[in-house]
Design a protein around this motif. Structure first.
Motif, PDB file in Angstrom:
ATOM      1  N   TRP A  61      24.277  -2.707  -0.281  1.00 29.15           N
ATOM      2  CA  TRP A  61      23.876  -3.920  -0.380  1.00 29.15           C
ATOM      3  C   TRP A  61      25.116  -4.478  -1.381  1.00 29.15           C
ATOM      4  O   TRP A  61      25.587  -5.696  -1.359  1.00 29.15           O
ATOM      5  CB  TRP A  61      22.539  -4.155  -0.857  1.00 29.15           C
ATOM      6  N   THR A  62      25.129  -3.910  -2.684  1.00 31.84           N
ATOM      7  CA  THR A  62      26.107  -4.375  -3.662  1.00 31.84           C
ATOM      8  C   THR A  62      27.329  -4.245  -3.094  1.00 31.84           C
ATOM      9  O   THR A  62      28.062  -5.393  -3.439  1.00 31.84           O
ATOM     10  CB  THR A  62      25.955  -3.359  -4.844  1.00 31.84           C
ATOM     11  N   LYS A  63      27.975  -3.570  -2.566  1.00 31.96           N
ATOM     12  CA  LYS A  63      29.341  -3.431  -1.799  1.00 31.96           C
ATOM     13  C   LYS A  63      29.489  -4.534  -0.915  1.00 31.96           C
ATOM     14  O   LYS A  63      30.472  -5.649  -1.023  1.00 31.96           O
ATOM     15  CB  LYS A  63      29.573  -2.245  -1.035  1.00 31.96           C
ATOM     16  N   MET A  64      28.376  -4.930  -0.221  1.00 28.26           N
ATOM     17  CA  MET A  64      28.552  -6.076   0.796  1.00 28.26           C
ATOM     18  C   MET A  64      28.581  -7.321   0.116  1.00 28.26           C
ATOM     19  O   MET A  64      29.420  -8.253   0.384  1.00 28.26           O
ATOM     20  CB  MET A  64      27.245  -6.079   1.812  1.00 28.26           C
ATOM     21  N   LYS A  65      27.737  -7.340  -1.137  1.00 25.04           N
ATOM     22  CA  LYS A  65      27.898  -8.724  -1.843  1.00 25.04           C
ATOM     23  C   LYS A  65      29.151  -8.900  -2.471  1.00 25.04           C
ATOM     24  O   LYS A  65      29.641 -10.131  -2.563  1.00 25.04           O
ATOM     25  CB  LYS A  65      26.766  -8.268  -2.852  1.00 25.04           C
ATOM     26  N   GLU A  66      29.776  -7.935  -2.955  1.00 23.78           N
ATOM     27  CA  GLU A  66      31.172  -8.095  -3.412  1.00 23.78           C
ATOM     28  C   GLU A  66      31.938  -8.621  -2.605  1.00 23.78           C
ATOM     29  O   GLU A  66      32.822  -9.347  -2.988  1.00 23.78           O
ATOM     30  CB  GLU A  66      31.610  -6.690  -4.003  1.00 23.78           C
ATOM     31  N   THR A  67      31.964  -8.339  -1.284  1.00 21.11           N
ATOM     32  CA  THR A  67      32.816  -8.788  -0.159  1.00 21.11           C
ATOM     33  C   THR A  67      32.566 -10.186  -0.068  1.00 21.11           C
ATOM     34  O   THR A  67      33.346 -11.113  -0.023  1.00 21.11           O
ATOM     35  CB  THR A  67      32.627  -7.969   1.056  1.00 21.11           C
ATOM     36  N   MET A  68      31.168 -10.439   0.059  1.00 22.32           N
ATOM     37  CA  MET A  68      30.909 -11.728   0.475  1.00 22.32           C
ATOM     38  C   MET A  68      30.924 -12.612  -0.625  1.00 22.32           C
ATOM     39  O   MET A  68      31.651 -13.970  -0.409  1.00 22.32           O
ATOM     40  CB  MET A  68      29.241 -11.810   0.975  1.00 22.32           C
ATOM     41  N   LEU A  69      30.979 -12.343  -1.964  1.00 17.66           N
ATOM     42  CA  LEU A  69      30.914 -13.361  -3.028  1.00 17.66           C
ATOM     43  C   LEU A  69      32.248 -13.738  -3.035  1.00 17.66           C
ATOM     44  O   LEU A  69      32.786 -14.780  -3.601  1.00 17.66           O
ATOM     45  CB  LEU A  69      30.333 -12.543  -4.199  1.00 17.66           C
ATOM     46  N   GLN A  70      33.405 -12.759  -2.965  1.00 21.20           N
ATOM     47  CA  GLN A  70      34.709 -12.983  -3.096  1.00 21.20           C
ATOM     48  C   GLN A  70      35.061 -14.145  -1.872  1.00 21.20           C
ATOM     49  O   GLN A  70      35.963 -14.969  -1.999  1.00 21.20           O
ATOM     50  CB  GLN A  70      35.573 -11.742  -2.560  1.00 21.20           C
ATOM     51  N   PHE A  71      34.452 -14.020  -0.804  1.00 22.55           N
ATOM     52  CA  PHE A  71      34.865 -15.164   0.060  1.00 22.55           C
ATOM     53  C   PHE A  71      34.088 -16.343  -0.233  1.00 22.55           C
ATOM     54  O   PHE A  71      34.701 -17.589  -0.013  1.00 22.55           O
ATOM     55  CB  PHE A  71      34.033 -14.558   1.392  1.00 22.55           C
ATOM     56  N   LEU A  72      32.933 -16.276  -0.600  1.00 16.07           N
ATOM     57  CA  LEU A  72      32.045 -17.645  -1.271  1.00 16.07           C
ATOM     58  C   LEU A  72      32.627 -18.281  -2.512  1.00 16.07           C
ATOM     59  O   LEU A  72      32.649 -19.302  -2.446  1.00 16.07           O
ATOM     60  CB  LEU A  72      30.777 -17.250  -1.225  1.00 16.07           C
TER      61      LEU A  72
END
Lengths: 110, 110
Positions: free
Chosen positions: B88-99
DNA sequence: TTAAATAATTGCAATATTACGATAAATGTC
DNA sequence: GACATTTATCGTAATATTGCAATTATTTAA
């Protein structure tokens, strides 16, 4: 079916799903990243930038526009697109609330 | 078609789209929120919690599991589900970079 | 007015998604 | 073993998504 039963979920859950859905295609991710990258509006060079046909790009732009994430302005024969910063910020708040759910209290029980 | 042309996009763009896609249904958003809310694993009370049929929930759980966002452990006749915090943390990093793409330099040109 | 340039819309084929009944698989209880 | 409980899988119907060729606006230039 292929149809989500939205009435059994909260407005917030449906809203998150709607935003996520529009990000669920790499072409739309790519379009948004391009609009962010360049420091001005894009006047229709997205078709050459991304390798999809003009009607396909136009369709993706329409979905982004309908969700309010981008704006389009007619300028001569072309259309100028850019991020709708106000709505992007609102969307971000909604998504961050979902992504930042508290994980600290969880022990890894599985 | 119904098939995204993933080969013309970057790995990052495809990854963002894959994560977003799984969030693109309110039932999966609801499942994840429930797994966060309770402070322990859920042993299959998701069907009664959400109003969808058991095979439907099972299918949604499968998608979340295949993306690595949740873990499932067999406990007797039931299965215990919880968030995979690392992924979840890894996914969050990816999505935050986009957002979190920089919006400040943009003037509202449209 | 005619032609060129650009973007939107229409129509359609291929594929994906969603939902669920029926069934199967796995485990625990008697 | 026989049965109950719980979850996964299969099969299928209904709907959605994706992509593009063809066409239709819309605007500008000549």
């Amino acid at each position: 079916m292929g149809l989500a039963k939205t009435e059994m979920f909260t407005n917030q859950q449906n809203e998150i799903a709607l935003f996520a859905k529009v990000f669920g295609h790499p072409a739309r991710v790519s379009i948004l990243q391009h609009l962010f990258k360049i420091d001005s509006c894009v006047c229709g060079d997205l078709v050459s930038e991304i390798g999809l046909a003009q009607p396909t790009i136009s369709q993706h732009l329409k979905e982004l526009r309908h969700l309010g994430l981008i704006k389009g302005n007619v300028e001569g024969t072309s259309v100028c697109y850019c991020i709708n910063t106000e709505n992007w910020t609102k969307m971000k708040e909604t998504m961050l609330q979902f992504l930042n759910q508290d994980i600290s209290t969880k022990e890894d029980c599985c």
